[in-house]
Design an enzyme around this catalytic site. Structure first.
Site, mmCIF file in Angstrom:
data_model
loop_
_atom_site.group_PDB
_atom_site.id
_atom_site.type_symbol
_atom_site.label_atom_id
_atom_site.label_comp_id
_atom_site.label_asym_id
_atom_site.label_seq_id
_atom_site.Cartn_x
_atom_site.Cartn_y
_atom_site.Cartn_z
ATOM 1 N N THR A 130 60.801 -83.192 59.864
ATOM 2 C CA THR A 130 61.621 -82.676 59.163
ATOM 3 C C THR A 130 62.362 -83.292 57.881
ATOM 4 O O THR A 130 62.244 -82.714 56.718
ATOM 5 C CB THR A 130 62.898 -81.947 59.895
ATOM 6 N N LYS B 117 58.344 -72.951 58.179
ATOM 7 C CA LYS B 117 58.295 -73.739 59.504
ATOM 8 C C LYS B 117 57.783 -72.359 60.439
ATOM 9 O O LYS B 117 58.465 -71.372 60.297
ATOM 10 C CB LYS B 117 59.547 -74.035 59.978
ATOM 11 N N ASP C 278 65.895 -76.058 60.863
ATOM 12 C CA ASP C 278 65.089 -77.022 60.308
ATOM 13 C C ASP C 278 64.926 -76.915 58.795
ATOM 14 O O ASP C 278 64.985 -77.649 57.931
ATOM 15 C CB ASP C 278 63.505 -77.311 60.834
ATOM 16 N N GLU D 181 56.145 -77.176 57.889
ATOM 17 C CA GLU D 181 56.465 -78.291 58.991
ATOM 18 C C GLU D 181 55.788 -77.627 60.292
ATOM 19 O O GLU D 181 56.449 -76.554 60.474
ATOM 20 C CB GLU D 181 57.922 -78.509 59.134
ATOM 21 N N ALA E 132 55.571 -77.425 64.544
ATOM 22 C CA ALA E 132 56.346 -77.759 65.667
ATOM 23 C C ALA E 132 55.605 -78.453 66.556
ATOM 24 O O ALA E 132 54.751 -78.190 67.183
ATOM 25 C CB ALA E 132 56.725 -76.410 66.365
#
Length: 235
Positions: free
Chosen positions: A16, A37, A49, A115, A117
C-alpha cells in the site's frame, strides 16, 4: 504508460505504501495517475487502502477523482483471502467487473497502479487466482518484498510464479519493516537484494527505508521512483 500490478510476497510487506508513494512520484512529474485495488478484505469503518493511496499521492489539483466503485470494485469485512471473504457475505468476485473498472480508469489516465490483495497467487474465487487474471489482462508486475529474514525464498517463489505465466516483471522493490532493524539482521538485510538480483536476473529497483510517516516519504522514495520510471519507459 498504462497499468502495472503491484503485488507482494505476502500480506503486510508494504504494498500500500509503495503503491501510494509511486503514484505520488508519477503525479509530481505530470503523469495522470490513479490507483486501484480490485479486492480489499478486512474492510472496516477506518481508512481504506485507497484512502492511504490518496493521502500519499498528494493534492490531485483540479482533476476529478474517479468513482470509488472503479477504484475498489469489491470490499469485504472478513480479513481473509478474497474467495473466502466474498463467500462469507454470500457474494462472488466477478473478473468481468474488475476488468471493466480497470478499462474505465485506463481510458482517463496515463497510468493505473493496481495494488493486489496479499500475494500474487491469492485466489479471487474458487476458480481464479489473482496471477491468472493479471496475465489475462496483460499487466506487468512490480513486486514488493518486506526486507526481513526469510524473504529471499518468498521473492524467488513469486518471481517464478510471475514468469511461468508469461507476465513481464518490471522490477522488485525491497521495503524495510518495523521491528526488523536490529543489528543482528543487518548483514541479512543488506544481502537480500543482492542475492535476489543475482539469482533472478531481475531488476531490483531499490529499497524503501523504514518511514516514521509515509506521507513524508517522497524524498526517501525518489530513487526507487526514478528507477521504476526508467524501467517503465524502456519497456
Amino acid at each position: 504508460m498504462k497499468g502495472v500490478f503491484v503485488t507482494g510476497t505476502g500480506t503486510g510487506v508494504g504494498k500500500t505504501v509503495v503503491c501510494g508513494l509511486l503514484a505520488g512520484f508519477l503525479r509530481a512529474r505530470g503523469i495522470r495517475v490513479t490507483t486501484q485495488k480490485w479486492v480489499e478484505t478486512g474492510a472496516t469503518d477506518g481508512p481504506s487502502d485507497i484512502d492511504v493511496h490518496r493521502r500519499l499521492m498528494g493534492d490531485p489539483g483540479p482533476v476529478p477523482e474517479p468513482p470509488p466503485a472503479d477504484r475498489c470494485p469489491y470490499r469485504f469485512s472478513l480479513p481473509a483471502s478474497p474467495h473466502l471473504a466474498a463467500a462469507r457475505e454470500g457474494r462472488r468476485v466477478d473478473p468481468a467487473v474488475i476488468e471493466a473498472a480497470y478499462r474505465r480508469l485506463a481510458e482517463t489516465h496515463d497510468a493505473v497502479l493496481v495494488e493486489g490483495a496479499g500475494g500474487f497467487l491469492v485466489p479471487l474465487s474458487e476458480e481464479l487466482l489473482t496471477g491468472d487474471l493479471v496475465a489475462r489482462m496483460g499487466l506487468p508486475v512490480l513486486l514488493v518484498a518486506g526486507n526481513r529474514l526469510g524473504c529471499v525464498n518468498d521473492v524467488l517463489l513469486t518471481v517464478e510464479a510471475v514468469r511461468r505465466r508469461g507476465v513481464p516483471l518490471t522490477g522488485i522493490v525491497f521495503n524495510r519493516l518495523p521491528g526488523e532493524g536490529d543489528g543482528t539482521r543487518a548483514e541479512v538485510q543488506a544481502d537480500n537484494p543482492r542475492i535476489v538480483a543475482e539469482i533472478t536476473q531481475a531488476p531490483v529497483l531499490g529499497e524503501v527505508p523504514l518511514l516514521s510517516d509515509p506521507a513524508r516519504g517522497a524524498e526517501a522514495f525518489a530513487a526507487v521512483g526514478r528507477a521504476f520510471l526508467e524501467r517503465w519507459r524502456s519497456t
